[in-house]
Design a protein around this motif. Structure first.
Motif, short mmCIF file in Angstrom:
data_model
loop_
_atom_site.label_atom_id
_atom_site.label_comp_id
_atom_site.label_asym_id
_atom_site.label_seq_id
_atom_site.Cartn_x
_atom_site.Cartn_y
_atom_site.Cartn_z
N ALA A 1 35.91 34.11 56.27
CA ALA A 1 34.78 34.21 55.45
C ALA A 1 34.60 35.90 55.25
N LEU A 2 35.34 36.64 55.88
CA LEU A 2 35.38 38.18 55.62
C LEU A 2 35.96 38.49 54.29
N ALA A 3 36.74 37.50 53.86
CA ALA A 3 37.22 37.87 52.39
C ALA A 3 36.24 38.01 51.54
N LEU A 4 34.99 37.53 51.75
CA LEU A 4 33.78 37.52 50.67
C LEU A 4 33.04 38.68 51.20
N THR A 5 33.13 39.67 52.15
CA THR A 5 32.20 40.77 52.45
C THR A 5 32.57 41.93 51.33
N PRO A 6 31.50 42.98 51.19
CA PRO A 6 31.77 43.85 50.50
C PRO A 6 32.70 44.55 50.51
N MET A 7 33.53 44.70 51.94
CA MET A 7 34.66 45.73 52.11
C MET A 7 35.68 45.14 51.51
N TYR A 8 35.86 43.64 51.62
CA TYR A 8 37.06 43.13 50.86
C TYR A 8 36.98 43.03 49.68
N LEU A 9 35.62 42.86 49.12
CA LEU A 9 35.66 42.75 47.39
C LEU A 9 35.82 43.84 46.71
N GLU A 10 35.67 45.21 47.51
CA GLU A 10 36.27 46.38 47.05
C GLU A 10 37.50 46.18 46.64
N LYS A 11 38.35 45.82 47.72
CA LYS A 11 39.69 45.75 47.85
C LYS A 11 40.10 44.76 46.98
N ALA A 12 39.76 43.79 46.65
CA ALA A 12 40.21 42.74 45.71
C ALA A 12 39.92 43.54 44.45
N ALA A 13 38.82 44.13 44.14
CA ALA A 13 38.63 44.70 42.70
C ALA A 13 39.68 45.81 42.51
N ALA A 14 40.21 46.54 43.47
CA ALA A 14 41.18 47.33 43.20
C ALA A 14 42.23 46.60 42.55
N LEU A 15 42.76 45.49 43.26
CA LEU A 15 43.79 44.67 42.68
C LEU A 15 43.56 44.30 41.50
N ALA A 16 42.52 43.76 41.03
CA ALA A 16 42.00 43.41 39.76
C ALA A 16 42.07 44.16 38.82
N SER A 17 41.69 45.47 39.30
CA SER A 17 42.15 46.66 38.26
C SER A 17 43.68 46.88 37.83
N VAL A 18 44.65 46.65 38.73
CA VAL A 18 45.92 46.75 38.35
C VAL A 18 46.34 45.56 37.62
N PHE A 19 45.92 44.56 37.85
CA PHE A 19 46.15 43.11 37.12
C PHE A 19 45.55 43.17 35.87
N ARG A 20 44.49 43.63 35.64
CA ARG A 20 43.71 43.41 34.42
C ARG A 20 44.56 43.61 33.04
N PRO A 21 45.37 44.56 32.83
CA PRO A 21 46.23 44.80 31.77
C PRO A 21 47.19 43.76 31.54
N TYR A 22 47.61 43.08 32.62
CA TYR A 22 48.46 42.07 32.36
C TYR A 22 47.72 40.64 32.32
N GLY A 23 46.56 40.65 32.07
CA GLY A 23 46.06 39.31 31.82
C GLY A 23 45.71 38.65 32.91
N ILE A 24 46.05 38.86 34.35
CA ILE A 24 45.84 38.18 35.62
C ILE A 24 44.39 38.46 36.17
N LYS A 25 44.02 37.35 36.44
CA LYS A 25 42.57 37.38 36.91
C LYS A 25 42.75 37.29 38.32
N VAL A 26 41.77 37.76 39.00
CA VAL A 26 41.71 37.66 40.74
C VAL A 26 40.85 36.52 40.87
N TYR A 27 41.09 35.64 42.10
CA TYR A 27 40.47 34.46 42.67
C TYR A 27 40.34 34.77 43.88
N LEU A 28 39.44 34.01 44.62
CA LEU A 28 39.36 34.07 46.10
C LEU A 28 39.21 32.74 46.65
#
Ligand code: BDP
Length: 696
Positions: free
Chosen positions: A207-234
């Motif tokens: 469940a840690l993957a849904l805590t704010p700390m990890y959401l920030e990290k997932a958001a950073a990955l999402a920012s790299v993927f966004r221009p390439y049309g790739i959405k992040v899921y958990l």
């Protein structure tokens, strides 16, 4: 060459074809005002510079013959005239056309959106990489499946469950600050084959993957993927409201639990505005789920769906379930649990179904859920990582496995009701459609643990885009892009690849046998595995060999799993005379002396299949050895060594299986078949405490 560049190598083309392309790449007109436009232009510059040996001249509009023009009617006024032609291509489609712009010859990549133009740019590069002429082009492409996702079975400590390519590429510790350039290359590779989503964390999740700390990290990955049309899921752990929310229950009908998930969804979308949604493994192999509270899979999925719906998110709810309590054939359990809920799932739920009913075995008949839930969109789950197919060292191209599953005819609405038509939504008119692939990616320089396993990532993407595509065509593209355009390389490589799936089936689990691997880690043969916590985690449960014969009776006289298929399929699989030989022992317990199509007895045929598998690997070694000097040294060497490992292990599978099954058949080996060099006890004694990927 260490394989890092994947199929996007962009090495110079051979001189004879160069000139043609140079005349057709005199200028590059590709606006770069948005991140996605820049991704497209950068890729074209990188690709064309590499392939043609010089950078294309950038221009704001086509002014000479031979320009490559890439964009949308909005980004490029010169493309406005094409507006009408773009109808029907949607948000991800594109057209590539040889045409004239202001009287000058041009190659146009046009789309409704920047993403379509990026996909089209990769396609154009593929044409050049594979040596296709750029004259007379008139291509229209749009994906047939909406959600095309990788499932990473990556834990937050970077251990990859069933991963054979090193640690997880997500360096959680250094995120969100350090954005490894690999993340961008990952996005490029995925976009190049049309993958538009990634589930970052394992289905057996914390469940840690849904805590704010990890959401920030997932958001950073999402920012790299966004221009390439790739959405992040958990992946979402069903009991998260208890574990990180401080609630006493995770009951999906409890208002406080529902509110918790709504708040969590709101929080996620504040952090990742284009978040894709959740993947859930519930009430399966010890994972928590709605049944813990007497609720159904639909209750659980719909609660999450309700939380995500206002933001446009989806739930991918897995049907990989088999319960501790149910004594019935494991093959039947997903169907039994899910079919009663057909039509009860919310609109933004996809039920994610593995290609077969057991578990990613070398070969399985298609899952009986396909065709049995017409009112629910079912998405396909393939495994790209080779948990049961020799890990990273065995050369097994999965294209033929995917193709076989997708082309299987469910007969749900009469002949021609293929699995592909269920997955692409056309059979039942579903708009929400999807395909998932369990990723084989890690930190190894070559990404996938072996050079040839890159092909499995590649073919997954191409078939998710078009589930009707052909495995051989895709193998040919991949080989040309990955090794060489020389037919003297391409043809032998493609032929090795195309027979490699049948070969692994032959040397591991011929004629419909399944689930015979070592316990826990799944490495190597273990047909003798028995006892332990549950019968359906043993091998003897599946092969049922005895003095009379071998195989699992799933006909009406046995578990009647065949009854879960549409009548024509049930009749075919259920009849010893009509069942395809590749599924013989999947559905029938068959006497050792049963006559096979070849005229041989079942026992003789079984032994010869094992031999055929080993021989195929020997043949691949010879073919590959002959390519020395035609493929770069570093990659050639590694593939050669891995083929040596594969031969050893194919033989190990063959010898151990024959030694074991002969204790039941009590028959001599057919003429010409060599006896296993060791006794059964030797094979049983081999232990692999640290085999990779066993989920511990
Ligand atoms: C099996 C794997 C196990 C996974 C499970 C799943 O052995 O590691 O967790 O499937 O798909 O193939 O959930």
């Amino acid at each position: 060459e260490d394989g890092y560049d994947l199929w996007l190598r962009y090495r110079p083309l051979p001189a004879p074809v160069l000139k043609q392309y140079r005349d057709q790449g005199t200028q590059l007109v590709a606006p770069a005002d948005t991140a996605t436009q820049r991704a497209a232009r950068d890729e074209l510059v990188r690709g064309l510079s590499g392939l043609l040996g010089r950078a294309p001249a950038l221009a704001a509009q086509a002014r000479r013959d031979g320009a490559i023009v890439v964009g949308t009617p909005a980004s490029l006024p010169q493309l406005a005239a094409l507006q009408g032609e773009l109808e029907g291509l949607g948000e991800e489609g594109y057209l590539i056309r040889s045409t004239r712009i202001d009287g000058r010859a041009a190659t146009v990549v046009a789309a409704n959106t920047d993403m379509g133009a990026l996909y089209g740019s990769f396609h154009l590069l593929r044409l050049v990489q594979t040596g296709q002429p750029l004259a007379g082009l008139d291509l229209r492409e749009a994906p047939k499946v909406k959600v095309r996702v990788l499932n990473h079975w990556d834990n937050l400590d970077r251990y990859v469950e069933r991963g054979y390519a090193g640690e997880s590429i997500w360096d959680w510790h250094k995120l969100p600050d350090w954005l490894d350039p690999r993340y961008t290359d990952y996005a490029r590779a995925n976009a190049s084959v049309g993958i538009n989503g990634t589930v970052l964390n394992n289905v057996n999740t914390s469940a840690l993957a849904l805590t704010p700390m990890y959401l920030e990290k997932a958001a950073a990955l999402a920012s790299v993927f966004r221009p390439y049309g790739i959405k992040v899921y958990l992946s979402a752990r069903f009991s998260a409201p208890i574990e990180i929310g401080g609630l006493a229950t995770a009951d999906p009908l409890d208002p406080a639990v529902r509110q918790w998930w709504k708040d969590k969804a709101d929080e996620i979308y504040r952090t990742i505005p284009d978040f894709g949604g959740f993947l859930v493994k519930a009430n399966s192999e010890g994972q928590p789920g709605p049944q813990d509270y007497g609720r159904s899979h639909a209750d659980g999925a719909n609660m999450l769906a309700e939380a995500l719906a206002p933001h446009g998110g989806i739930v991918m709810w897995r049907a990989f379930v088999y319960s501790h309590e149910e004594p019935d054939d494991r093959h039947k359990q997903a169907y039994n649990e899910f079919v009663p809920h057909d039509g009860r799932f919310a609109d933004n739920v996809l039920v994610q179904v593995k290609n077969g009913a057991i578990d990613f075995q070398p070969r399985e008949p298609f899952h009986p859920l396909f065709g049995a839930m017409p009112r629910t969109p079912l998405m396909m789950e393939f495994q790209i990582t080779k948990e049961y197919l020799g890990f990273a060292t065995h050369l097994v191209y999965l294209g033929p496995l995917y193709e076989e599953a997708l082309r299987a005819d469910t007969h749900a609405r009469g002949p021609g009701s293929t699995v592909a038509k269920i997955v692409d939504g056309s059979l039942e008119g579903h708009a929400l459609t999807g395909m998932a692939g369990v990723a084989n990616i890690g930190v190894d320089r070559n990404w996938s643990g072996s050079h040839f396993d890159q092909a499995n990532w590649y073919v997954f993407g191409r078939m998710a885009w078009d589930p009707h595509a052909g495995a051989e065509d895709i193998a040919r593209d991949w080989a040309r892009m990955t090794f060489s355009t020389d037919p003297a390389v391409v043809e032998p490589v493609v032929s090795m690849m195309m027979g490699s799936h049948q070969a692994v089936v032959d040397y591991m689990t011929p004629l419909g046998l399944h689930h015979l691997m070592g316990r826990g880690h799944h490495y190597g043969p273990g047909p003798w595995v028995e006892g332990g916590p549950r019968a359906d985690w043993t091998s003897v449960y599946y092969h049922r060999a005895d003095a009379r014969g071998i195989g699992f009776d799933r006909t009406a006289s046995g578990s009647n799993a065949v009854g879960q298929y549409a009548p024509p399929v049930a009749a075919q699989f259920g009849n010893l005379d009509t069942v395809p030989e590749e599924f013989l022992l999947w559905f029938h317990h068959v006497p050792w002396d049963h006559r096979m199509a070849s005229g041989r007895s079942l026992w003789d045929e079984l032994v010869l299949r094992y031999d055929r598998g080993v021989d195929y690997v020997r043949g691949m070694r010879r073919t590959w050895a002959a390519l020395e000097g035609k493929v770069d040294t570093e990659r050639h060497h590694q593939v050669a060594v891995f083929l040596g490992i594969q031969e050893k292990e194919a033989k190990w599978w063959r010898d151990a299986s024959i030694a074991y099954f002969q204790t039941f058949s009590q028959r001599p080996l057919p003429e010409g078949a060599a006896p296993p060099p060791h006794g059964l006890e030797y094979y049983k004694s081999l232990q692999f405490p640290y085999a990779p990927g066993d989920g511990k």
